[in-house]
Design a protein around this motif. Structure first.
Motif, PDB file in Angstrom:
ATOM      1  N   VAL A  90     -20.703 -21.455  27.684  1.00  0.00           N
ATOM      2  CA  VAL A  90     -19.612 -20.881  26.892  1.00  0.00           C
ATOM      3  C   VAL A  90     -18.344 -21.708  27.070  1.00  0.00           C
ATOM      4  N   ARG A  91     -18.053 -22.123  28.278  1.00  0.00           N
ATOM      5  CA  ARG A  91     -16.841 -22.920  28.542  1.00  0.00           C
ATOM      6  C   ARG A  91     -16.896 -24.267  27.824  1.00  0.00           C
ATOM      7  N   VAL A  92     -18.036 -24.940  27.872  1.00  0.00           N
ATOM      8  CA  VAL A  92     -18.178 -26.220  27.165  1.00  0.00           C
ATOM      9  C   VAL A  92     -18.043 -26.001  25.659  1.00  0.00           C
ATOM     10  N   ALA A  93     -18.622 -24.928  25.142  1.00  0.00           N
ATOM     11  CA  ALA A  93     -18.499 -24.612  23.710  1.00  0.00           C
ATOM     12  C   ALA A  93     -17.038 -24.328  23.350  1.00  0.00           C
ATOM     13  N   GLU A  94     -16.329 -23.578  24.205  1.00  0.00           N
ATOM     14  CA  GLU A  94     -14.916 -23.269  23.946  1.00  0.00           C
ATOM     15  C   GLU A  94     -14.054 -24.520  23.905  1.00  0.00           C
ATOM     16  N   LEU A  95     -14.214 -25.379  24.884  1.00  0.00           N
ATOM     17  CA  LEU A  95     -13.357 -26.562  24.917  1.00  0.00           C
ATOM     18  C   LEU A  95     -13.670 -27.495  23.749  1.00  0.00           C
ATOM     19  N   THR A  96     -14.926 -27.567  23.358  1.00  0.00           N
ATOM     20  CA  THR A  96     -15.311 -28.376  22.201  1.00  0.00           C
ATOM     21  C   THR A  96     -14.724 -27.771  20.923  1.00  0.00           C
ATOM     22  N   GLN A  97     -14.889 -26.472  20.780  1.00  0.00           N
ATOM     23  CA  GLN A  97     -14.366 -25.778  19.605  1.00  0.00           C
ATOM     24  C   GLN A  97     -12.848 -25.865  19.535  1.00  0.00           C
ATOM     25  N   ASP A  98     -12.171 -25.699  20.655  1.00  0.00           N
ATOM     26  CA  ASP A  98     -10.707 -25.806  20.671  1.00  0.00           C
ATOM     27  C   ASP A  98     -10.251 -27.155  20.133  1.00  0.00           C
ATOM     28  N   HIS A  99     -10.915 -28.220  20.547  1.00  0.00           N
ATOM     29  CA  HIS A  99     -10.539 -29.546  20.054  1.00  0.00           C
ATOM     30  C   HIS A  99     -10.833 -29.676  18.559  1.00  0.00           C
ATOM     31  N   LEU A 100     -12.024 -29.275  18.143  1.00  0.00           N
ATOM     32  CA  LEU A 100     -12.396 -29.453  16.734  1.00  0.00           C
ATOM     33  C   LEU A 100     -11.494 -28.654  15.797  1.00  0.00           C
ATOM     34  N   ILE A 101     -11.172 -27.432  16.177  1.00  0.00           N
ATOM     35  CA  ILE A 101     -10.318 -26.605  15.327  1.00  0.00           C
ATOM     36  C   ILE A 101      -8.866 -27.077  15.402  1.00  0.00           C
ATOM     37  N   GLY A 102      -8.377 -27.304  16.600  1.00  0.00           N
ATOM     38  CA  GLY A 102      -6.961 -27.614  16.790  1.00  0.00           C
ATOM     39  C   GLY A 102      -6.544 -29.023  16.438  1.00  0.00           C
ATOM     40  N   TYR A 103      -7.422 -29.999  16.668  1.00  0.00           N
ATOM     41  CA  TYR A 103      -7.025 -31.393  16.470  1.00  0.00           C
ATOM     42  C   TYR A 103      -7.747 -32.088  15.320  1.00  0.00           C
ATOM     43  N   GLU A 104      -8.917 -31.606  14.967  1.00  0.00           N
ATOM     44  CA  GLU A 104      -9.682 -32.231  13.884  1.00  0.00           C
ATOM     45  C   GLU A 104      -9.692 -31.379  12.614  1.00  0.00           C
ATOM     46  N   ALA A 105      -9.122 -30.166  12.684  1.00  0.00           N
ATOM     47  CA  ALA A 105      -9.097 -29.221  11.563  1.00  0.00           C
ATOM     48  C   ALA A 105     -10.504 -28.927  11.041  1.00  0.00           C
ATOM     49  N   LEU A 106     -11.447 -28.808  11.969  1.00  0.00           N
ATOM     50  CA  LEU A 106     -12.835 -28.461  11.633  1.00  0.00           C
ATOM     51  C   LEU A 106     -13.133 -27.067  12.179  1.00  0.00           C
ATOM     52  N   PRO A 107     -13.259 -26.063  11.324  1.00  0.00           N
ATOM     53  CA  PRO A 107     -13.565 -24.705  11.793  1.00  0.00           C
ATOM     54  C   PRO A 107     -15.041 -24.595  12.194  1.00  0.00           C
ATOM     55  N   TRP A 108     -15.332 -25.019  13.395  1.00  0.00           N
ATOM     56  CA  TRP A 108     -16.720 -25.152  13.854  1.00  0.00           C
ATOM     57  C   TRP A 108     -17.045 -24.164  14.951  1.00  0.00           C
ATOM     58  N   PRO A 109     -18.260 -23.619  14.922  1.00  0.00           N
ATOM     59  CA  PRO A 109     -19.225 -23.565  13.831  1.00  0.00           C
ATOM     60  C   PRO A 109     -18.885 -22.408  12.900  1.00  0.00           C
ATOM     61  N   PRO A 110     -19.107 -22.581  11.616  1.00  0.00           N
ATOM     62  CA  PRO A 110     -18.728 -21.525  10.670  1.00  0.00           C
ATOM     63  C   PRO A 110     -19.592 -20.275  10.835  1.00  0.00           C
ATOM     64  N   CYS A 111     -18.972 -19.132  10.697  1.00  0.00           N
ATOM     65  CA  CYS A 111     -19.691 -17.860  10.717  1.00  0.00           C
ATOM     66  C   CYS A 111     -20.449 -17.748   9.392  1.00  0.00           C
ATOM     67  N   PRO A 112     -21.723 -17.407   9.416  1.00  0.00           N
ATOM     68  CA  PRO A 112     -22.484 -17.352   8.165  1.00  0.00           C
ATOM     69  C   PRO A 112     -22.044 -16.236   7.212  1.00  0.00           C
ATOM     70  N   ASP A 113     -21.371 -15.205   7.748  1.00  0.00           N
ATOM     71  CA  ASP A 113     -21.011 -14.062   6.913  1.00  0.00           C
ATOM     72  C   ASP A 113     -19.524 -13.933   6.612  1.00  0.00           C
ATOM     73  N   HIS A 114     -18.694 -14.791   7.222  1.00  0.00           N
ATOM     74  CA  HIS A 114     -17.253 -14.656   7.066  1.00  0.00           C
ATOM     75  C   HIS A 114     -16.594 -16.017   6.950  1.00  0.00           C
ATOM     76  N   ASP A 115     -15.298 -15.996   6.657  1.00  0.00           N
ATOM     77  CA  ASP A 115     -14.528 -17.233   6.511  1.00  0.00           C
ATOM     78  C   ASP A 115     -13.766 -17.546   7.802  1.00  0.00           C
ATOM     79  N   HIS A 116     -14.497 -17.666   8.901  1.00  0.00           N
ATOM     80  CA  HIS A 116     -13.909 -18.026  10.196  1.00  0.00           C
ATOM     81  C   HIS A 116     -15.006 -18.659  11.042  1.00  0.00           C
ATOM     82  N   PRO A 117     -14.621 -19.392  12.065  1.00  0.00           N
ATOM     83  CA  PRO A 117     -15.649 -19.932  12.962  1.00  0.00           C
ATOM     84  C   PRO A 117     -16.198 -18.843  13.877  1.00  0.00           C
ATOM     85  N   MET A 118     -17.420 -19.050  14.331  1.00  0.00           N
ATOM     86  CA  MET A 118     -17.988 -18.152  15.328  1.00  0.00           C
ATOM     87  C   MET A 118     -17.312 -18.430  16.672  1.00  0.00           C
TER      88      MET A 118
END
Length: 145
Positions: A90-118
């Motif tokens: 979970v920690r590795v996923a969080e730090l990866t996601q924080d970078h992708l969303i915050g610095y690369e503007a990639l909402p990763w990984p997308p939630c299949p049912d909503h307009d937000h990342p999981m």
């Protein structure tokens, strides 16, 4: 000021040669699998690799882990490798996601049912991707396709 000594660099779903605890390597493989299966991430950040290092004077269970491209490191964040494997994933996923969303503007990984990342979360003894709106565990980290 502490110095950072690089221990290893390895493929998204590869195994580091040495210096990286097995639980951290497995956490990176799980998150790396999910990164590798996202076409948008692959297109924007080709040749992603994990890297790990140790800060001088840091406790033995504390490492810095992050992602790099052929151009260099994107980020590195400290992790406590003494926690259980689900929490470490979970920690590795969080730090990866924080970078992708915050610095690369990639909402990763997308939630299949909503307009937000999981959101990464621990569900019993496994690390999951959960819906940020409902909190429901949708996928085990490392099993996105």
């Amino acid at each position: 000021m502490s110095a950072l000594r690089k221990l290893a660099s390895w493929e998204l779903v590869g195994t580091p040669t040495e210096g990286v605890p097995t639980a951290l390597a497995r956490a990176c493989v799980r998150v790396g699998h999910d990164l590798r299966h996202d076409a948008t991430v692959r297109a924007r950040l080709p040749e992603l690799r994990w890297w790990a290092g140790r800060e001088t004077g840091a406790p033995a269970d504390f490492l810095v882990v992050g992602l790099a491209t052929a151009q260099g490191a994107l980020f590195g964040t400290g992790v406590n490798c003494a926690v259980d494997e689900a929490e470490l994933t979970v920690r590795v996923a969080e730090l990866t996601q924080d970078h992708l969303i915050g610095y690369e503007a990639l909402p990763w990984p997308p939630c299949p049912d909503h307009d937000h990342p999981m959101a990464p979360c621990a569900d019993d003894e496994r690390a999951c991707w959960c819906c940020g709106a409902t909190g429901q565990a949708l996928f085990t980290i490392g099993q996105l396709a």
